[in-house]
Scaffold this motif. Structure first.
Motif: not given
Length: 323
Positions: A42-65
Motif C-alpha cells: 500500500g505504500r510501496v510495491p510488494v512482490q511475494l517470493i518463496e526463496k531469496p534467490s528470486q529477490a534480485q529479479a524483482v528488487f528494482a520494481h518491488a520489495v521482495p517479501v
C-alpha cells in the motif's frame, strides 16, 4: 542475497525498510524482507517470493517479501506481545537461510526486549538468541561501527556496578581475540590495531584513582601482545576518542557499554551499525531501537538501516576475499 528481518511491526521497522528499498532499488545491494507483507503493501510495491534467490529479479520494481503472518493487526506505536511469535520466527528463519547458504548475511530490524519478554522469550535481546541459533552461546561480541569510529564494549547490558565486577583479564582477552579475528576475516584488516580504554579517570593514574588498570587490564594487554596482536593501552578514556587518537587504532576496546557507545553515537548516530562478532554468520543491525513514539509519523530516518545493509554486503565481500 541479504535477508532483512521483520523487527517489531508496531515500531519504525516498516518505515525504515521502505526507505532503505527506495534508496537501493536502482543500485546494490538488494535484500529480501522476511515478514508480514501488509506492513509494506500500500505504500510501496510488494512482490511475494518463496526463496531469496528470486529477490534480485524483482528488487528494482518491488520489495521482495518472504511472507510471515501476524497474530493480530499491527498498530503503529502500539506494541503488542501477541505478535512476538512472528518477530521471533523472522529471526530464526533468517538465520536458517544464512546457515544453509540460501542467503549471504542477516540484517535485523529493531525489536523490543520488553514485548518479547512479555511473551515468554528467554533471551535479553537479539544477540544471545542469534548465538544460540548458531550453536555458539557465549562467543558473541558486540561491535558498534560507524564512518568515524569502531568500538567494542567488554561488558554490555548490565549496570555499571555489575560491569566493574564482571571485568577480568580473561574476559578482556577473549573479547579482544574475537575482535581481532573478525577484523581480519570480515573487515579485511590484515593487522588490526586495538586500543584498550582504561576504566578509571586518567586510566587510574598509576593506582591513585583505581587499580583495575594495573591488576586487570594491563595483564590482559600483555598476554595479547605476547600472542602477536597489536594491542595498546590502557589509555585514559577522555582522550581516546579525539580525532588525533582515532588515527592510531582500528577499534577501541571499552570496559563498559556507555564508555564506547557515547562517543560512537555522538560521532556517527545516523550511520552507526551494530555488528555481532564471534558468529559463523554475518549479522548487522541499525544502531537504534523500535522508536514507538515516532512510528507511523513518517519521520523515521532509514540511514542507520541503510548503513547496516551496505556494511553487511561489504563484510560478505571481505570474507570471500579473505578466504
Amino acid at each position: 542475497m541479504l535477508v532483512l528481518t521483520q523487527g517489531d511491526p508496531a515500531g519504525i521497522a516498516p518505515e525504515i525498510t521502505i526507505g532503505a528499498w527506495q534508496a537501493l532499488r536502482n543500485q546494490e545491494p538488494a535484500f529480501v524482507f522476511l515478514g508480514a507483507p501488509e506492513l509494506l503493501a500500500g505504500r510501496v510495491p510488494v512482490q511475494l517470493i518463496e526463496k531469496p534467490s528470486q529477490a534480485q529479479a524483482v528488487f528494482a520494481h518491488a520489495v521482495p517479501v518472504i511472507p510471515l503472518k501476524l497474530n493480530t493487526p499491527a498498530v503503529q506505536g502500539q506494541p503488542d506481545s501477541r505478535n512476538a511469535e512472528s518477530i521471533i520466527t523472522s529471526i530464526s528463519e533468517a538465520v536458517r537461510l544464512v546457515q544453509t547458504d540460501a542467503a549471504t548475511a542477516l540484517i535485523t530490524n529493531p525489536i523490543s526486549k520488553d514485548v518479547l519478554k512479555q511473551a515468554g522469550f528467554a533471551h535479553p535481546g537479539h544477540t544471545s538468541y542469534l548465538a544460540e541459533l548458531c550453536h555458539t552461546p557465549g562467543e558473541d561480541v558486540m561491535m558498534l561501527a560507524g564512518p568515524s569510529l569502531r568500538v567494542v564494549p567488554v561488558t554490555v547490558h548490565v549496570s555499571l556496578k555489575t560491569a566493574i565486577s564482571q571485568l577480568s583479564p580473561e574476559l578482556i582477552i577473549k573479547t579482544a581475540r574475537t575482535t581481532a579475528y573478525d577484523l581480519r576475516h570480515k573487515f579485511g584488516i590484515t593487522s588490526p590495531r586495538i586500543a584498550v580504554a582504561g576504566l578509571n579517570p586518567h586510566a587510574g593514574e598509576n593506582g591513585l584513582m583505581g587499580t583495575e588498570e594495573r591488576d586487570i587490564i594491563l595483564p590482559a594487554i600483555k598476554t595479547l601482545q605476547n600472542e602477536g596482536l597489536t594491542v595498546t593501552g590502557p589509555f585514559p578514556p577522555d582522550t581516546l576518542f579525539t580525532p588525533q587518537a582515532r588515527k592510531n587504532y582500528d577499534v577501541a576496546l571499552c570496559m563498559y557499554h556507555d564508555q564506547g557507545l557515547i562517543p560512537l553515537k555522538t560521532l556517527d548516530m545516523a550511520e552507526g551499525v551494530n555488528v555481532t562478532l564471534g558468529l559463523p554468520i554475518i549479522r548487522t543491525s541499525p544502531d537504534h531501537g523500535t522508536a514507538f513514539d515516532i512510528a507511523g509519523k513518517g519521520i523515521a530516518d532509514p540511514s542507520s538501516l541503510l548503513a547496516a545493509i551496505r556494511l553487511a554486503s561489504t563484510l560478505v565481500h571481505n570474507r570471500k576475499t579473505y578466504s
